[in-house]
Each structure stands twice: as C-alpha cells, then as structure tokens.
Design a protein around this motif. Structure first.
Motif, PDB file in Angstrom:
ATOM      1  N   THR A  37       7.006  -3.944   9.787  1.00  0.00           N
ATOM      2  CA  THR A  37       7.912  -3.653  10.939  1.00  0.00           C
ATOM      3  C   THR A  37       6.764  -3.688  12.086  1.00  0.00           C
ATOM      4  N   HIS A  38       5.565  -3.385  12.039  1.00  0.00           N
ATOM      5  CA  HIS A  38       4.789  -3.316  13.175  1.00  0.00           C
ATOM      6  C   HIS A  38       3.615  -4.265  13.242  1.00  0.00           C
ATOM      7  N   GLY A  39       3.637  -5.056  11.984  1.00  0.00           N
ATOM      8  CA  GLY A  39       2.485  -6.094  12.090  1.00  0.00           C
ATOM      9  C   GLY A  39       0.899  -5.493  12.115  1.00  0.00           C
ATOM     10  N   ILE A  40       0.916  -4.215  11.425  1.00  0.00           N
ATOM     11  CA  ILE A  40      -0.281  -3.770  11.497  1.00  0.00           C
ATOM     12  C   ILE A  40      -0.925  -3.928  10.032  1.00  0.00           C
ATOM     13  N   ASN A  41      -1.791  -4.640   9.860  1.00  0.00           N
ATOM     14  CA  ASN A  41      -2.354  -5.188   8.394  1.00  0.00           C
ATOM     15  C   ASN A  41      -3.237  -3.955   7.962  1.00  0.00           C
ATOM     16  N   GLU A  42      -4.096  -3.216   8.831  1.00  0.00           N
ATOM     17  CA  GLU A  42      -4.775  -2.128   8.374  1.00  0.00           C
ATOM     18  C   GLU A  42      -4.681  -0.926   9.024  1.00  0.00           C
ATOM     19  N   LEU A  43      -4.022   0.001   8.567  1.00  0.00           N
ATOM     20  CA  LEU A  43      -3.707   1.420   9.106  1.00  0.00           C
ATOM     21  C   LEU A  43      -4.864   2.059   9.870  1.00  0.00           C
ATOM     22  N   PRO A  44      -4.847   2.408  11.029  1.00  0.00           N
ATOM     23  CA  PRO A  44      -6.035   2.955  11.644  1.00  0.00           C
ATOM     24  C   PRO A  44      -6.315   4.300  11.356  1.00  0.00           C
ATOM     25  N   GLN A  45      -7.417   4.750  11.549  1.00  0.00           N
ATOM     26  CA  GLN A  45      -7.494   6.141  10.690  1.00  0.00           C
ATOM     27  C   GLN A  45      -6.731   7.290  11.730  1.00  0.00           C
ATOM     28  N   GLU A  46      -6.551   6.892  12.942  1.00  0.00           N
ATOM     29  CA  GLU A  46      -5.756   7.732  13.809  1.00  0.00           C
ATOM     30  C   GLU A  46      -4.635   7.915  13.276  1.00  0.00           C
ATOM     31  N   LEU A  47      -3.756   6.781  12.836  1.00  0.00           N
ATOM     32  CA  LEU A  47      -2.597   6.775  12.281  1.00  0.00           C
ATOM     33  C   LEU A  47      -2.447   7.625  11.042  1.00  0.00           C
ATOM     34  N   VAL A  48      -3.434   7.175  10.233  1.00  0.00           N
ATOM     35  CA  VAL A  48      -3.434   7.891   8.684  1.00  0.00           C
ATOM     36  C   VAL A  48      -3.463   9.597   9.174  1.00  0.00           C
ATOM     37  N   GLN A  49      -4.453  10.129   9.974  1.00  0.00           N
ATOM     38  CA  GLN A  49      -4.276  11.329  10.269  1.00  0.00           C
ATOM     39  C   GLN A  49      -2.995  11.717  10.813  1.00  0.00           C
ATOM     40  N   LYS A  50      -2.360  11.122  11.763  1.00  0.00           N
ATOM     41  CA  LYS A  50      -1.058  11.661  12.396  1.00  0.00           C
ATOM     42  C   LYS A  50       0.007  11.671  11.163  1.00  0.00           C
ATOM     43  N   PHE A  51      -0.105  10.723  10.152  1.00  0.00           N
ATOM     44  CA  PHE A  51       0.800  10.515   9.053  1.00  0.00           C
ATOM     45  C   PHE A  51       0.606  11.727   8.314  1.00  0.00           C
ATOM     46  N   GLN A  52      -0.387  12.179   7.942  1.00  0.00           N
ATOM     47  CA  GLN A  52      -0.878  13.029   7.137  1.00  0.00           C
ATOM     48  C   GLN A  52      -0.384  14.489   7.768  1.00  0.00           C
ATOM     49  N   LYS A  53      -0.544  14.614   8.974  1.00  0.00           N
ATOM     50  CA  LYS A  53       0.067  16.085   9.466  1.00  0.00           C
ATOM     51  C   LYS A  53       1.764  15.890   9.475  1.00  0.00           C
ATOM     52  N   ALA A  54       2.148  14.906   9.463  1.00  0.00           N
ATOM     53  CA  ALA A  54       3.719  14.600   9.443  1.00  0.00           C
ATOM     54  C   ALA A  54       4.541  14.838   8.018  1.00  0.00           C
ATOM     55  N   VAL A  55       3.428  14.890   7.184  1.00  0.00           N
ATOM     56  CA  VAL A  55       3.966  14.931   5.709  1.00  0.00           C
ATOM     57  C   VAL A  55       4.522  16.210   5.237  1.00  0.00           C
ATOM     58  N   ARG A  56       5.610  16.556   4.886  1.00  0.00           N
ATOM     59  CA  ARG A  56       6.183  17.758   4.541  1.00  0.00           C
ATOM     60  C   ARG A  56       6.802  17.829   3.012  1.00  0.00           C
ATOM     61  N   PRO A  57       6.773  18.859   2.336  1.00  0.00           N
ATOM     62  CA  PRO A  57       7.426  18.685   1.133  1.00  0.00           C
ATOM     63  C   PRO A  57       8.986  18.728   1.316  1.00  0.00           C
ATOM     64  N   ALA A  58       9.709  17.783   0.515  1.00  0.00           N
ATOM     65  CA  ALA A  58      11.056  17.763   0.678  1.00  0.00           C
ATOM     66  C   ALA A  58      11.785  18.735  -0.402  1.00  0.00           C
ATOM     67  N   MET A  59      12.981  19.181   0.211  1.00  0.00           N
ATOM     68  CA  MET A  59      13.558  20.017  -0.650  1.00  0.00           C
ATOM     69  C   MET A  59      14.327  19.412  -1.752  1.00  0.00           C
TER      70      MET A  59
END
Ligand SMILES: [Zn+2]
Length: 59
Positions: A37-59
C-alpha cells in the motif's frame, strides 16, 4: 480466530485495521500492507514501535 488487533491510523495513517491470532502474524501482515500500500519495503524501527503500541487484544 483473531485475538489481537491494531488500528494502523497511528502507524501509517491510512486507518487500515489488522487482526491476527498472534503478534508475529500481525507484524507479517503490517509488513505486507506497508509494502503493497505504501511502497515501504523495510518497516522503519519507528513505525514498528508505533505499531507495537497500537496492538490491542481483540474481544
Ligand atoms: Zn497503511
């Protein structure tokens, strides 16, 4: 059966929601999404950290 979900609005800003049975699966899906979708071949560490904060257990 999904047990984790992440709202990527805070990660890549497109509002794409991802679900998976474990965090490894989520990361794999996010990498695929970022590439396709975004043409990002290698996920930057900054985005990985943001992603990890966004993860929530789903009901
Ligand atoms: Zn996105």
């Amino acid at each position: 059966m999904a047990s984790y979900a992440a709202d990527l609005q805070q990660v890549c800003g497109c509002g794409w929601a991802v679900t998976g049975s474990n965090t490894e699966e989520l990361v794999a899906k996010v990498k695929k999404h970022a590439k396709e979708t975004h043409g990002i071949n290698e996920l930057p560490q900054e985005l990985v950290q943001k992603f990890q904060k966004a993860v929530r257990p789903a009901m």
